[in-house]
Design a protein around this motif. Structure first.
Motif, PDB file in Angstrom:
ATOM      1  N   ILE A 120       0.838  -1.201   0.000  1.00 25.06           N
ATOM      2  CA  ILE A 120       0.000   0.000   0.000  1.00 25.06           C
ATOM      3  C   ILE A 120       0.875   1.253   0.000  1.00 25.06           C
ATOM      4  N   LEU A 121       1.908   1.251   0.842  1.00 23.91           N
ATOM      5  CA  LEU A 121       2.820   2.397   0.874  1.00 23.91           C
ATOM      6  C   LEU A 121       3.492   2.598  -0.483  1.00 23.91           C
ATOM      7  N   ALA A 122       3.931   1.510  -1.087  1.00 21.92           N
ATOM      8  CA  ALA A 122       4.592   1.614  -2.386  1.00 21.92           C
ATOM      9  C   ALA A 122       3.628   2.124  -3.444  1.00 21.92           C
ATOM     10  N   ASN A 123       2.387   1.630  -3.398  1.00 23.37           N
ATOM     11  CA  ASN A 123       1.400   2.032  -4.392  1.00 23.37           C
ATOM     12  C   ASN A 123       1.029   3.504  -4.265  1.00 23.37           C
ATOM     13  N   LYS A 124       0.861   3.966  -3.022  1.00 21.31           N
ATOM     14  CA  LYS A 124       0.363   5.317  -2.790  1.00 21.31           C
ATOM     15  C   LYS A 124       1.464   6.367  -2.681  1.00 21.31           C
ATOM     16  N   ILE A 125       2.688   5.944  -2.383  1.00 21.94           N
ATOM     17  CA  ILE A 125       3.762   6.923  -2.165  1.00 21.94           C
ATOM     18  C   ILE A 125       4.895   6.750  -3.166  1.00 21.94           C
ATOM     19  N   GLU A 126       5.400   5.525  -3.249  1.00 21.62           N
ATOM     20  CA  GLU A 126       6.539   5.292  -4.125  1.00 21.62           C
ATOM     21  C   GLU A 126       6.156   5.455  -5.589  1.00 21.62           C
ATOM     22  N   GLY A 127       4.965   4.924  -5.953  1.00 15.70           N
ATOM     23  CA  GLY A 127       4.523   5.008  -7.339  1.00 15.70           C
ATOM     24  C   GLY A 127       4.428   6.441  -7.848  1.00 15.70           C
ATOM     25  N   PRO A 128       3.657   7.311  -7.171  1.00 14.60           N
ATOM     26  CA  PRO A 128       3.586   8.712  -7.607  1.00 14.60           C
ATOM     27  C   PRO A 128       4.942   9.413  -7.581  1.00 14.60           C
ATOM     28  N   LEU A 130       7.787   8.223  -8.434  1.00 15.07           N
ATOM     29  CA  LEU A 130       8.569   7.929  -9.634  1.00 15.07           C
ATOM     30  C   LEU A 130       8.316   8.991 -10.702  1.00 15.07           C
ATOM     31  N   THR A 131       7.037   9.340 -10.859  1.00 15.83           N
ATOM     32  CA  THR A 131       6.702  10.392 -11.828  1.00 15.83           C
ATOM     33  C   THR A 131       7.276  11.736 -11.390  1.00 15.83           C
ATOM     34  N   GLU A 132       7.141  12.020 -10.086  1.00 17.47           N
ATOM     35  CA  GLU A 132       7.649  13.278  -9.549  1.00 17.47           C
ATOM     36  C   GLU A 132       9.154  13.433  -9.766  1.00 17.47           C
ATOM     37  N   PHE A 133       9.898  12.345  -9.567  1.00 16.60           N
ATOM     38  CA  PHE A 133      11.355  12.401  -9.665  1.00 16.60           C
ATOM     39  C   PHE A 133      11.867  12.070 -11.068  1.00 16.60           C
ATOM     40  N   GLY A 134      10.937  11.797 -11.986  1.00 18.16           N
ATOM     41  CA  GLY A 134      11.357  11.499 -13.355  1.00 18.16           C
ATOM     42  C   GLY A 134      12.041  10.158 -13.489  1.00 18.16           C
ATOM     43  N   ALA A 135      11.678   9.187 -12.646  1.00 19.09           N
ATOM     44  CA  ALA A 135      12.310   7.867 -12.676  1.00 19.09           C
ATOM     45  C   ALA A 135      11.354   6.835 -13.271  1.00 19.09           C
ATOM     46  N   LYS A 136      11.929   5.867 -13.986  1.00 17.22           N
ATOM     47  CA  LYS A 136      11.118   4.795 -14.557  1.00 17.22           C
ATOM     48  C   LYS A 136      10.908   3.664 -13.555  1.00 17.22           C
ATOM     49  N   THR A 137      11.941   3.350 -12.765  1.00 22.12           N
ATOM     50  CA  THR A 137      11.850   2.307 -11.752  1.00 22.12           C
ATOM     51  C   THR A 137      12.475   2.822 -10.463  1.00 22.12           C
ATOM     52  N   VAL A 138      12.308   2.057  -9.388  1.00 23.66           N
ATOM     53  CA  VAL A 138      12.896   2.450  -8.108  1.00 23.66           C
ATOM     54  C   VAL A 138      14.422   2.466  -8.183  1.00 23.66           C
ATOM     55  N   ASN A 139      14.972   1.703  -9.111  1.00 23.52           N
ATOM     56  CA  ASN A 139      16.433   1.668  -9.250  1.00 23.52           C
ATOM     57  C   ASN A 139      16.995   2.973  -9.798  1.00 23.52           C
ATOM     58  N   ASP A 140      16.137   3.805 -10.386  1.00 24.41           N
ATOM     59  CA  ASP A 140      16.580   5.077 -10.953  1.00 24.41           C
ATOM     60  C   ASP A 140      16.581   6.205  -9.920  1.00 24.41           C
ATOM     61  N   LEU A 141      16.040   5.946  -8.705  1.00 21.70           N
ATOM     62  CA  LEU A 141      15.965   6.988  -7.696  1.00 21.70           C
ATOM     63  C   LEU A 141      17.341   7.273  -7.097  1.00 21.70           C
ATOM     64  N   GLU A 143      19.953   8.962  -4.050  1.00 25.48           N
ATOM     65  CA  GLU A 143      19.969   8.937  -2.598  1.00 25.48           C
ATOM     66  C   GLU A 143      19.128  10.076  -2.020  1.00 25.48           C
ATOM     67  N   ALA A 144      19.160  11.213  -2.687  1.00 28.81           N
ATOM     68  CA  ALA A 144      18.351  12.346  -2.237  1.00 28.81           C
ATOM     69  C   ALA A 144      16.859  12.023  -2.376  1.00 28.81           C
ATOM     70  N   ASP A 145      16.510  11.345  -3.486  1.00 34.05           N
ATOM     71  CA  ASP A 145      15.120  10.936  -3.681  1.00 34.05           C
ATOM     72  C   ASP A 145      14.680   9.993  -2.559  1.00 34.05           C
ATOM     73  N   TRP A 146      15.559   9.035  -2.229  1.00 34.06           N
ATOM     74  CA  TRP A 146      15.222   8.063  -1.199  1.00 34.06           C
ATOM     75  C   TRP A 146      15.094   8.733   0.164  1.00 34.06           C
ATOM     76  N   ALA A 147      15.903   9.726   0.429  1.00 32.47           N
ATOM     77  CA  ALA A 147      15.797  10.454   1.699  1.00 32.47           C
ATOM     78  C   ALA A 147      14.418  11.107   1.816  1.00 32.47           C
ATOM     79  N   THR A 148      13.941  11.663   0.712  1.00 35.89           N
ATOM     80  CA  THR A 148      12.603  12.263   0.692  1.00 35.89           C
ATOM     81  C   THR A 148      11.527  11.199   0.898  1.00 35.89           C
ATOM     82  N   LEU A 149      11.701  10.061   0.204  1.00 35.92           N
ATOM     83  CA  LEU A 149      10.713   8.995   0.303  1.00 35.92           C
ATOM     84  C   LEU A 149      10.646   8.406   1.702  1.00 35.92           C
ATOM     85  N   ARG A 150      11.802   8.207   2.326  1.00 38.81           N
ATOM     86  CA  ARG A 150      11.801   7.637   3.661  1.00 38.81           C
ATOM     87  C   ARG A 150      11.022   8.512   4.635  1.00 38.81           C
TER      88      ARG A 150
END
Length: 479
Positions: A120-128, A130-141, A143-150
């Motif tokens: 649920i967290l991935a669907n509602k937070i991580e998924g959107p 990806l579009t916000e950060f211009g990434a196609k997959t989680v592997n494209d995020l 470290e700064a992106d991950w800090a925001t996501l965490r």
């Protein structure tokens, strides 16, 4: 038709002889467990007896294969047979429950809930994101992106049923990981009726605005209106999740239908596969299609390699649950719970919510002058296996408690009916009426110590043996 128990008897004898040659203590404990289960009046609501085909499926070489990943997309070679096993288990789950998607890998109920929470967290937070950060997959995020996501992951809210009202520890209980993952609040029951108050839940949801609204229970002896819960979730934009681990068998057996069936209403549903479903120990996640990609990442997100032999056993149990015989069994479970409740109340016992309409009877033993721990121990002395459990606003807390939880799935599997459960109620009351709280070493009334009147435990044990002898467990299976 030959009795499969008789057919498997020689096979189990051979298996245990082989085990005995390596570690005789394990073989002895296995034999002793069957003896103990046969001799116990099992009323633990979360326990049951799996069929011998289910038990036999667990003990195969399917255990030997690593199969991280999903069907058709494994990280190990040679997983074609595991793909078949997992596909069949998921197919049976979808067809049995009418779910859009099913995931058979979770090893337990808490694993199923963790998978659901993170999906649920991935669907509602991580998924959107990806579009916000211009990434196609989680592997494209980055470290700064991950800090925001965490930070976003850690700020989410969950609203679930409180433990003392009958909820489960995985619904936000602070010592559990769910209570540490989320900013959590609980809803309880009406102080007078001890029933869920949907208006109060709606008010709490509007004030708290959780990302996830959880429904489900481990010790609530009534049904839930999932249509009303879904309305509450939709009003505040929450994801509606149902943990039906305890009552999955009543859903599968079509005892819970319409607004009492969570599948049409919930975004994500989790369950164990034992308890009232009568399968192996394990878990399932079912969900709407939009959550499927996130749930499929359960491994490696929170799970290790799937237990292929357990998925196979789940498939066998789910196939059994798709039969008319299982529907009859599920209805008997609910009918027997009513018989047990009525038998207790007619003899002066106090029940939480004054009855039941599922498989659970929650007995408030304070009217006998006992704590739950004293009552549980006294009943065990007489051959009646239960578990102590909190009642709403329990003055004795979660360890000693004021209640004893009773359930009918296991004894219904042995063939007990209304008359037997009325007799069980009589025996329970006989034990508790003749049990007294004893003084602790401090000279004050203790919460654990008790005394039973002379001869009562032996007399009740003899009566339970008579009931059990009339309904043998795994007849024909001799070890």
């Amino acid at each position: 038709m030959t009795n499969p128990n008789v057919e498997l008897s020689s096979a189990y004898q051979t298996i245990l002889k082989v085990v005995e040659q390596v570690e005789p203590r394990i073989a002895a404990a296995t034999r002793a467990e069957l003896t103990d289960q046969r001799a116990s009046l099992k009323l633990i609501a979360s326990e049951n007896y799996a069929s011998l085909p289910v038990l036999a499926t667990m003990g195969t070489w399917l255990s030997d294969k690593y199969a991280e990943g999903t069907v058709g997309h494994r990280f190990y070679a040679g997983c074609q047979n595991i793909d078949t096993v997992e596909s069949v288990a998921a197919e049976h789950a979808r067809e049995l429950f009418g779910a859009e998607y099913a995931y058979a890998q979770p090893h337990s109920g808490i694993d199923a809930n963790l998978t659901a929470f993170w999906a649920i967290l991935a669907n509602k937070i991580e998924g959107p994101a990806l579009t916000e950060f211009g990434a196609k997959t989680v592997n494209d995020l980055t470290e700064a992106d991950w800090a925001t996501l965490r930070k976003r992951f850690g700020e989410q809210k969950m609203l679930g049923m409180s433990l003392d009202a009958g909820g489960h520890l995985t619904h936000g209980f602070r010592p559990n990981i769910s209570g540490k993952m989320f900013d959590q609040r609980s809803y309880g029951t009406d102080p007078t009726t001890q029933l869920l108050d949907y208006d109060q839940i709606a008010t709490a949801a509007r004030e708290f605005k959780p990302l996830i609204l959880v429904a489900g229970y481990s010790a609530y002896p009534r049904r839930i209106n999932f249509a009303k819960m879904k309305e509450i979730a939709d009003e505040i934009g929450a994801v509606f999740m149902v943990d039906m681990a305890h009552f999955a068998g009543l859903v599968a057996g079509k005892v819970f239908k319409g607004e009492e069936d969570p599948i049409p209403y919930a975004d994500v549903v989790t369950t164990t596969t034992h308890k009232s479903l009568r399968g192996p120990r394990g878990g399932l996640v079912m969900a709407k299609e939009e959550y499927a990609p996130s749930v499929d990442r359960g491994c490696p997100l929170v799970l290790g390699g799937p237990l292929s032999h357990m998925m196979a056993a789940k498939a066998v149990a789910l196939a059994e649950a798709r039969t008319p015989a299982f529907q009859e069994y599920a209805q008997n479970v609910a009918d027997n719970a009513k018989s047990l409740a009525e038998g207790l109340m007619s003899r002066g016992s106090k029940l939480v919510t004054d009855g039941t309409d599922n498989h659970i009877v929650l007995l408030d033993v304070s009217s006998f002058g006992l704590t739950g721990r004293q009552a549980e121990s006294a009943l065990l002395d007489a051959g009646v296996v239960t578990n102590r459990n909190s009642v709403p606003s329990d003055p004795n807390g979660a360890w000693y408690t004021s209640g004893v939880r009773l359930g009918t799935p296991a004894l219904t599997s042995r063939g007990f009916g209304a008359a037997e459960f009325d007799r069980v109620a009589e025996l329970i009351v006989e034990v508790l009426t003749n049990t007294e709280a004893a003084m602790a070493s401090t000279g004050k009334p203790g919460k654990a110590k008790y005394t039973i009147a002379d001869g009562v435990a032996d007399r009740v044990k003899a009566a339970t043996d008579e009931l059990l002898d009339a309904h043998p467990l795994y007849p024909g299976l001799e070890l």
